[in-house]
Design a protein around this motif. Structure first.
Motif, PDB file in Angstrom:
ATOM      1  N   SER A   1      11.494  61.028 -23.786  1.00 52.54           N
ATOM      2  CA  SER A   1      12.249  60.250 -24.576  1.00 52.54           C
ATOM      3  C   SER A   1      12.753  61.188 -26.013  1.00 52.54           C
ATOM      4  CB  SER A   1      11.508  58.802 -25.306  1.00 52.54           C
ATOM      5  OG  SER A   1      10.535  59.299 -26.005  1.00 52.54           O
ATOM      6  N   LYS A   2      12.166  62.276 -25.955  1.00 49.06           N
ATOM      7  CA  LYS A   2      12.562  63.272 -27.017  1.00 49.06           C
ATOM      8  C   LYS A   2      13.940  64.023 -26.665  1.00 49.06           C
ATOM      9  CE  LYS A   2       9.880  65.443 -29.697  1.00 49.06           C
ATOM     10  NZ  LYS A   2       9.246  65.209 -31.149  1.00 49.06           N
ATOM     11  N   LYS A   3      14.936  63.871 -27.389  1.00 43.38           N
ATOM     12  CA  LYS A   3      16.396  64.421 -27.067  1.00 43.38           C
ATOM     13  C   LYS A   3      16.330  65.865 -27.126  1.00 43.38           C
ATOM     14  CE  LYS A   3      18.046  60.684 -26.211  1.00 43.38           C
ATOM     15  NZ  LYS A   3      18.170  60.180 -24.989  1.00 43.38           N
ATOM     16  N   ARG A   4      15.480  66.382 -28.246  1.00 40.53           N
ATOM     17  CA  ARG A   4      15.487  67.681 -28.517  1.00 40.53           C
ATOM     18  C   ARG A   4      14.232  68.448 -28.889  1.00 40.53           C
ATOM     19  NH1 ARG A   4      18.776  69.775 -33.794  1.00 40.53           N
ATOM     20  NH2 ARG A   4      17.981  67.868 -34.221  1.00 40.53           N
ATOM     21  N   PHE A   5      13.629  69.340 -28.317  1.00 37.31           N
ATOM     22  CA  PHE A   5      12.364  69.900 -28.517  1.00 37.31           C
ATOM     23  C   PHE A   5      12.406  70.698 -29.915  1.00 37.31           C
ATOM     24  CE2 PHE A   5      12.045  68.347 -24.568  1.00 37.31           C
ATOM     25  CZ  PHE A   5      10.587  67.609 -24.774  1.00 37.31           C
ATOM     26  N   THR A   6      11.475  70.889 -30.537  1.00 37.87           N
ATOM     27  CA  THR A   6      11.305  71.869 -31.925  1.00 37.87           C
ATOM     28  C   THR A   6      10.036  72.472 -31.911  1.00 37.87           C
ATOM     29  OG1 THR A   6      10.793  70.076 -33.211  1.00 37.87           O
ATOM     30  CG2 THR A   6      13.267  70.489 -33.190  1.00 37.87           C
ATOM     31  N   ARG A   7       9.880  73.417 -32.346  1.00 40.47           N
ATOM     32  CA  ARG A   7       8.603  74.067 -32.331  1.00 40.47           C
ATOM     33  C   ARG A   7       7.613  73.460 -33.482  1.00 40.47           C
ATOM     34  NH1 ARG A   7       6.952  78.996 -31.014  1.00 40.47           N
ATOM     35  NH2 ARG A   7       7.852  79.785 -29.008  1.00 40.47           N
ATOM     36  N   LYS A   8       6.724  72.757 -33.183  1.00 35.80           N
ATOM     37  CA  LYS A   8       5.869  72.061 -34.097  1.00 35.80           C
ATOM     38  C   LYS A   8       4.584  72.495 -33.782  1.00 35.80           C
ATOM     39  CE  LYS A   8       8.597  67.921 -35.023  1.00 35.80           C
ATOM     40  NZ  LYS A   8       8.603  66.490 -35.061  1.00 35.80           N
ATOM     41  N   SER A   9       3.712  72.121 -34.620  1.00 37.56           N
ATOM     42  CA  SER A   9       2.118  72.442 -34.086  1.00 37.56           C
ATOM     43  C   SER A   9       1.693  71.207 -33.370  1.00 37.56           C
ATOM     44  CB  SER A   9       1.315  72.578 -35.286  1.00 37.56           C
ATOM     45  OG  SER A   9       1.302  71.340 -36.082  1.00 37.56           O
ATOM     46  N   ALA A  10       0.819  71.354 -32.539  1.00 33.67           N
ATOM     47  CA  ALA A  10       0.055  70.246 -31.849  1.00 33.67           C
ATOM     48  C   ALA A  10      -0.310  68.973 -32.657  1.00 33.67           C
ATOM     49  CB  ALA A  10      -1.230  70.986 -31.187  1.00 33.67           C
ATOM     50  N   VAL A  11      -0.893  69.654 -34.090  1.00 32.15           N
ATOM     51  CA  VAL A  11      -1.145  68.537 -34.788  1.00 32.15           C
ATOM     52  C   VAL A  11       0.009  67.759 -35.334  1.00 32.15           C
ATOM     53  CG1 VAL A  11      -1.926  68.014 -37.271  1.00 32.15           C
ATOM     54  CG2 VAL A  11      -3.135  69.872 -35.856  1.00 32.15           C
TER      55      VAL A  11
ATOM     56  N   ALA B   1      -9.858  56.941 -32.942  1.00 31.40           N
ATOM     57  CA  ALA B   1      -9.665  57.988 -31.841  1.00 31.40           C
ATOM     58  C   ALA B   1      -8.460  58.865 -32.182  1.00 31.40           C
ATOM     59  CB  ALA B   1      -9.137  57.279 -30.422  1.00 31.40           C
ATOM     60  N   VAL B   2      -7.642  58.450 -32.970  1.00 30.53           N
ATOM     61  CA  VAL B   2      -6.676  59.189 -33.377  1.00 30.53           C
ATOM     62  C   VAL B   2      -7.497  60.409 -34.327  1.00 30.53           C
ATOM     63  CG1 VAL B   2      -4.557  59.691 -35.032  1.00 30.53           C
ATOM     64  CG2 VAL B   2      -4.756  57.885 -33.187  1.00 30.53           C
ATOM     65  N   LYS B   3      -8.175  60.078 -35.474  1.00 37.70           N
ATOM     66  CA  LYS B   3      -9.085  61.067 -36.292  1.00 37.70           C
ATOM     67  C   LYS B   3      -9.864  61.949 -35.405  1.00 37.70           C
ATOM     68  CE  LYS B   3     -12.280  60.677 -40.147  1.00 37.70           C
ATOM     69  NZ  LYS B   3     -12.783  59.594 -40.987  1.00 37.70           N
TER      70      LYS B   3
ATOM     71  N   HIS C   1      -9.242  65.978 -35.554  1.00 40.36           N
ATOM     72  CA  HIS C   1     -10.328  66.758 -35.811  1.00 40.36           C
ATOM     73  C   HIS C   1     -10.402  67.836 -34.874  1.00 40.36           C
ATOM     74  CE1 HIS C   1     -14.056  68.223 -37.269  1.00 40.36           C
ATOM     75  NE2 HIS C   1     -14.733  68.049 -36.075  1.00 40.36           N
ATOM     76  N   LYS C   2     -10.240  67.584 -33.586  1.00 39.09           N
ATOM     77  CA  LYS C   2     -10.541  68.642 -32.480  1.00 39.09           C
ATOM     78  C   LYS C   2      -9.277  69.641 -32.640  1.00 39.09           C
ATOM     79  CE  LYS C   2     -14.105  67.231 -30.444  1.00 39.09           C
ATOM     80  NZ  LYS C   2     -15.387  68.093 -30.460  1.00 39.09           N
ATOM     81  N   LEU C   3      -8.004  69.122 -33.051  1.00 36.09           N
ATOM     82  CA  LEU C   3      -6.682  70.002 -33.082  1.00 36.09           C
ATOM     83  C   LEU C   3      -6.852  70.900 -34.354  1.00 36.09           C
ATOM     84  CD1 LEU C   3      -4.232  67.305 -32.038  1.00 36.09           C
ATOM     85  CD2 LEU C   3      -5.080  69.328 -30.733  1.00 36.09           C
ATOM     86  N   GLU C   4      -7.606  70.505 -35.310  1.00 33.38           N
ATOM     87  CA  GLU C   4      -7.253  71.276 -36.585  1.00 33.38           C
ATOM     88  C   GLU C   4      -7.717  72.650 -36.361  1.00 33.38           C
ATOM     89  OE1 GLU C   4      -9.283  69.218 -39.899  1.00 33.38           O
ATOM     90  OE2 GLU C   4      -8.683  67.403 -39.401  1.00 33.38           O
ATOM     91  N   PRO C   5      -8.888  72.977 -35.826  1.00 32.80           N
ATOM     92  CA  PRO C   5      -9.047  74.591 -35.665  1.00 32.80           C
ATOM     93  C   PRO C   5      -7.952  75.400 -35.096  1.00 32.80           C
ATOM     94  CG  PRO C   5     -11.066  73.313 -34.887  1.00 32.80           C
ATOM     95  CD  PRO C   5      -9.939  71.984 -35.116  1.00 32.80           C
ATOM     96  N   ALA C   6      -7.304  74.579 -34.168  1.00 27.54           N
ATOM     97  CA  ALA C   6      -6.136  75.361 -33.471  1.00 27.54           C
ATOM     98  C   ALA C   6      -5.079  75.619 -34.560  1.00 27.54           C
ATOM     99  CB  ALA C   6      -5.757  74.688 -32.441  1.00 27.54           C
ATOM    100  N   ASN C   7      -5.186  74.782 -35.683  1.00 29.56           N
ATOM    101  CA  ASN C   7      -3.823  75.190 -36.658  1.00 29.56           C
ATOM    102  C   ASN C   7      -4.568  75.041 -37.844  1.00 29.56           C
ATOM    103  OD1 ASN C   7      -1.394  74.962 -38.138  1.00 29.56           O
ATOM    104  ND2 ASN C   7      -1.015  72.826 -37.385  1.00 29.56           N
ATOM    105  N   LYS C   8      -4.738  76.318 -38.456  1.00 35.21           N
ATOM    106  CA  LYS C   8      -5.688  76.419 -39.671  1.00 35.21           C
ATOM    107  C   LYS C   8      -4.804  76.143 -40.823  1.00 35.21           C
ATOM    108  CE  LYS C   8      -8.740  79.650 -37.574  1.00 35.21           C
ATOM    109  NZ  LYS C   8      -8.982  80.755 -36.868  1.00 35.21           N
ATOM    110  N   ASP C   9      -3.447  76.114 -40.798  1.00 33.93           N
ATOM    111  CA  ASP C   9      -2.821  75.750 -41.890  1.00 33.93           C
ATOM    112  C   ASP C   9      -2.479  74.169 -42.146  1.00 33.93           C
ATOM    113  OD1 ASP C   9      -2.125  78.127 -42.149  1.00 33.93           O
ATOM    114  OD2 ASP C   9      -0.372  78.358 -40.975  1.00 33.93           O
ATOM    115  N   TYR C  10      -3.230  73.497 -41.251  1.00 32.25           N
ATOM    116  CA  TYR C  10      -3.204  71.890 -41.354  1.00 32.25           C
ATOM    117  C   TYR C  10      -3.638  71.474 -42.397  1.00 32.25           C
ATOM    118  CZ  TYR C  10      -4.234  67.079 -40.248  1.00 32.25           C
ATOM    119  OH  TYR C  10      -4.515  65.888 -40.422  1.00 32.25           O
ATOM    120  N   LYS C  11      -2.907  70.725 -43.131  1.00 33.46           N
ATOM    121  CA  LYS C  11      -3.648  69.956 -44.534  1.00 33.46           C
ATOM    122  C   LYS C  11      -3.082  68.404 -44.245  1.00 33.46           C
ATOM    123  CE  LYS C  11      -3.502  73.769 -47.345  1.00 33.46           C
ATOM    124  NZ  LYS C  11      -2.568  74.839 -46.882  1.00 33.46           N
ATOM    125  N   PRO C  12      -4.090  67.545 -44.098  1.00 30.98           N
ATOM    126  CA  PRO C  12      -3.717  66.000 -44.230  1.00 30.98           C
ATOM    127  C   PRO C  12      -3.141  65.618 -45.046  1.00 30.98           C
ATOM    128  CG  PRO C  12      -6.253  66.376 -44.175  1.00 30.98           C
ATOM    129  CD  PRO C  12      -5.757  67.914 -44.209  1.00 30.98           C
TER     130      PRO C  12
END
Length: 65
Positions: free
Chosen positions: A9-19, A48-50, A54-65
């Protein structure tokens, strides 16, 4: 698979982190489940989302909730 239909359903893809992508998906999925399922348990969904976040955070070290 809900995530695949959501991605289509996404019309345009942008480069975003997995988080970022997962957060956007989780918000859309929560809205869909609330309207479709009378037995939707918000607390279990949030847990479940949390867990996934938590599992995705190590893959994106710049992630800040």
């Amino acid at each position: 698979m809900a995530i695949l239909s959501w991605l289509k359903s996404k019309k345009r893809f942008t480069r975003k982190s997995a988080v970022d992508e997962f957060q956007e998906f989780a918000e859309a999925e929560e809205k869909r489940l609330r309207s479709a399922d009378a037995e939707f348990d918000k607390d279990i969904f949030k847990q479940a989302v949390k867990l996934v976040m938590h599992k995705l955070e190590p893959a994106n070290k710049d992630y800040k909730p």
